[in-house]
Scaffold this active site. Structure first.
Site, PDB file in Angstrom:
ATOM      1  N   ASP A  36       0.832  -1.212   0.000  1.00 48.76           N
ATOM      2  CA  ASP A  36       0.000   0.000   0.000  1.00 48.76           C
ATOM      3  C   ASP A  36       0.870   1.267   0.000  1.00 48.76           C
ATOM      4  OD1 ASP A  36      -2.446   1.277  -0.092  1.00 48.76           O
ATOM      5  OD2 ASP A  36      -2.650   1.380   2.091  1.00 48.76           O
ATOM      6  N   ASN A  84     -10.912  -2.563  -5.511  1.00 46.74           N
ATOM      7  CA  ASN A  84     -10.130  -1.577  -6.271  1.00 46.74           C
ATOM      8  C   ASN A  84     -10.788  -1.193  -7.605  1.00 46.74           C
ATOM      9  OD1 ASN A  84      -6.914  -2.850  -5.090  1.00 46.74           O
ATOM     10  ND2 ASN A  84      -8.108  -1.114  -4.347  1.00 46.74           N
TER      11      ASN A  84
HETATM   12  C1  IPE Z   1      -5.319  -2.747  -0.202  1.00 49.59           C
HETATM   13  O1  IPE Z   1      -5.041  -1.412  -0.319  1.00 49.59           O
HETATM   14  C2  IPE Z   1      -5.348  -3.410  -1.560  1.00 49.59           C
HETATM   15  C3  IPE Z   1      -4.046  -3.578  -2.197  1.00 49.59           C
HETATM   16  C4  IPE Z   1      -2.900  -3.249  -1.691  1.00 49.59           C
HETATM   17  C5  IPE Z   1      -4.085  -4.197  -3.499  1.00 49.59           C
HETATM   18  P1  IPE Z   1      -6.205  -0.320  -0.466  1.00 49.59           P
HETATM   19  O2  IPE Z   1      -5.541   0.987  -0.593  1.00 49.59           O
HETATM   20  O3  IPE Z   1      -7.135  -0.708  -1.558  1.00 49.59           O
HETATM   21  O4  IPE Z   1      -6.972  -0.481   0.921  1.00 49.59           O
HETATM   22  P2  IPE Z   1      -7.759   0.615   1.767  1.00 49.59           P
HETATM   23  O5  IPE Z   1      -8.756   1.252   0.831  1.00 49.59           O
HETATM   24  O6  IPE Z   1      -6.757   1.588   2.264  1.00 49.59           O
HETATM   25  O7  IPE Z   1      -8.398  -0.150   2.884  1.00 49.59           O
HETATM   26  C1  IPE Z   2      -1.693   0.244  -3.314  1.00 48.16           C
HETATM   27  O1  IPE Z   2      -1.427   1.592  -3.319  1.00 48.16           O
HETATM   28  C2  IPE Z   2      -1.852  -0.304  -4.706  1.00 48.16           C
HETATM   29  C3  IPE Z   2      -3.207  -0.763  -5.019  1.00 48.16           C
HETATM   30  C4  IPE Z   2      -4.213  -0.743  -4.213  1.00 48.16           C
HETATM   31  C5  IPE Z   2      -3.417  -1.282  -6.355  1.00 48.16           C
HETATM   32  P1  IPE Z   2      -2.599   2.664  -3.315  1.00 48.16           P
HETATM   33  O2  IPE Z   2      -2.959   2.987  -4.715  1.00 48.16           O
HETATM   34  O3  IPE Z   2      -3.736   2.206  -2.477  1.00 48.16           O
HETATM   35  O4  IPE Z   2      -1.880   3.904  -2.667  1.00 48.16           O
HETATM   36  P2  IPE Z   2      -2.475   4.868  -1.562  1.00 48.16           P
HETATM   37  O5  IPE Z   2      -2.871   4.009  -0.388  1.00 48.16           O
HETATM   38  O6  IPE Z   2      -3.650   5.548  -2.171  1.00 48.16           O
HETATM   39  O7  IPE Z   2      -1.361   5.797  -1.251  1.00 48.16           O
HETATM   40 MG    MG Z   3      -4.139   2.395  -0.503  1.00 44.15          MG
END
Ligand code: IPE
Ligand code: IPE
Ligand code: MG
Length: 267
Positions: A36, A84
């Site tokens: 993340d 996502n």
């Molecule tokens: C979890 O991260 C999913 C992945 C890393 C693929 P998210 O960014 O989607 O999760 P939340 O929304 O912070 O819970």
């Molecule tokens: C995790 O990084 C990757 C995916 C969920 C695909 P994020 O895109 O959630 O990055 P933040 O949490 O918004 O910084």
């Molecule tokens: Mg995230």
């Protein structure tokens, strides 16, 4: 054919040379990572969010190589969740293109390192071109003996459990299974990958204190390690920080550590 393709890494030797200087045992067998913070990494630099996803591929490469080097059996990476899809269309499209690119361009590296690629999730909902490249890389690397790299793609823990419940219910409906026979082992047989041992260590980058629907059944007794560091900045030295913390944990699985057990329970 290079011997690297078939040889199991020397776990003891690799651990002994670990940069942390820690004892050569006590590594987790299965490491799961919620990768993340890609978007925030990019935003901090005034870049579009998707540049963080692109940069994150370097971390995947580095962490996979290190896991293979020290002899980790399985590395499960949360790459795309069922939730996502809620993101802007352009970001989802970018992630799918990036995934396809990864599956094509990392193929050689995975093969050179003897890494076996697998995937869990509702894979049929991924774009067909991604499915094709995924199948190709998984098939090509199926015989590799070192680390298994499992990508969680269009993955949700609740979706996985519901899918398992439906399969079990269907077997009961057909008279092939008694409800009373659905124990943990039987239930596990309906999960996406019944052969996978539970994660020992769950790492989350980006600082959020939640599991975001990742491996809900499997993480019952996983040790959690969360870092503020964003995924694109996460490298092998940070993985070793997590390993170090893991080595210091006392896992009890609901029991008592040997030293605090009463010498006799008899009255
Ligand atoms: C979890 O991260 C999913 C992945 C890393 C693929 P998210 O960014 O989607 O999760 P939340 O929304 O912070 O819970
Ligand atoms: C995790 O990084 C990757 C995916 C969920 C695909 P994020 O895109 O959630 O990055 P933040 O949490 O918004 O910084
Ligand atoms: Mg995230």
């Amino acid at each position: 054919m290079s011997s690297r393709l078939t040889r199991k890494p020397d776990r003891t030797k690799a651990q002994a040379e670990s940069k942390t200087g820690a004892p050569s045992d006590g590594l987790p067998q299965h490491v799961a990572i919620i990768m993340d913070g890609n978007g925030r990494w990019a935003q901090q630099r005034g870049l579009p969010r998707v540049m963080g996803h692109r940069e994150g591929v370097k971390s995947i490469r580095d962490i996979t190589t290190e896991c293979r080097r020290v002899g980790i059996d399985r590395l499960t990476l949360y790459a795309f969740s069922t939730d996502n899809w809620k993101r802007p269309r352009g970001e989802v499209a970018f992630l799918m293109r990036l995934l396809k690119h990864f599956l094509i361009h990392e193929r050689g590296e995975l093969m050179d390192n003897g890494v076996r690629l697998t995937a869990i999730g509702e894979l049929e909902a991924l774009p067909k071109t991604v499915q094709r490249e995924l199948e190709k890389t998984c098939a090509l690397s199926a015989g590799n003996q070192a680390t298994t790299l499992c990508l969680a793609l269009n993955y949700g823990g609740r979706a996985e459990i519901l899918n398992a419940v439906r399969q079990a219910a269907e077997r009961v409906r057909r008279g092939e299974l008694e409800p009373a026979d659905i124990d943990e082992a039987r239930f596990r047989s309906f999960l996406y990958d019944p052969t996978a041992a539970d994660p020992d260590l769950l790492i989350r980058t980006g600082g959020e204190m939640r599991v975001s629907d990742f491996l809900l059944w499997q993480i019952s007794y996983a040790e959690l390690w969360i870092t503020e560091r964003f995924w694109p900045d996460f490298r092998k030295e940070h993985l070793h920080e997590a390993f170090e913390a893991f080595r210091c944990r006392k896992r009890r699985f609901g029991g008592l550590p040997d030293s605090s057990r009463p010498s006799s329970t008899a009255s």
